[in-house]
Design a protein around this motif. Structure first.
Motif, PDB file in Angstrom:
ATOM      1  N   GLN A 185       0.833  -1.206   0.000  1.00 17.08           N
ATOM      2  CA  GLN A 185       0.000   0.000   0.000  1.00 17.08           C
ATOM      3  C   GLN A 185       0.868   1.256   0.000  1.00 17.08           C
ATOM      4  N   ASP A 186       1.978   1.206   0.722  1.00 21.59           N
ATOM      5  CA  ASP A 186       2.881   2.358   0.779  1.00 21.59           C
ATOM      6  C   ASP A 186       3.412   2.696  -0.602  1.00 21.59           C
ATOM      7  N   LYS A 232       1.966   2.137  -3.475  1.00 22.49           N
ATOM      8  CA  LYS A 232       0.896   2.752  -4.270  1.00 22.49           C
ATOM      9  C   LYS A 232       0.754   4.222  -3.908  1.00 22.49           C
ATOM     10  N   ASP A 233       0.796   4.527  -2.606  1.00 21.38           N
ATOM     11  CA  ASP A 233       0.704   5.917  -2.160  1.00 21.38           C
ATOM     12  C   ASP A 233       1.885   6.718  -2.686  1.00 21.38           C
ATOM     13  N   LYS A 247       1.411   7.454  -6.341  1.00 24.25           N
ATOM     14  CA  LYS A 247       0.429   8.521  -6.502  1.00 24.25           C
ATOM     15  C   LYS A 247       1.071   9.872  -6.203  1.00 24.25           C
TER      16      LYS A 247
END
Length: 42
Positions: free
Chosen positions: A2-3, A5-6, A9
């Motif tokens: 998840q990190d 992906k952030d 972004k």
């Protein structure tokens, strides 16, 4: 993951961050090499 992906972004929204990160990495590497050789030679 998840990190990552952030982070992706964040980089898409702020392209200049990639440049800053690269420059910081290069400067850090140069300083590290200089410090290493100074310790080695001096």
């Amino acid at each position: 993951m998840q990190d990552l992906k952030d982070l992706g972004k964040l980089f898409k929204e702020n392209p200049y961050l990639i440049v800053i990160t690269l420059v910081a990495s290069i400067v850090g590497a140069i300083l590290g090499i200089m410090a290493f050789y100074n310790g080695l030679l001096g």
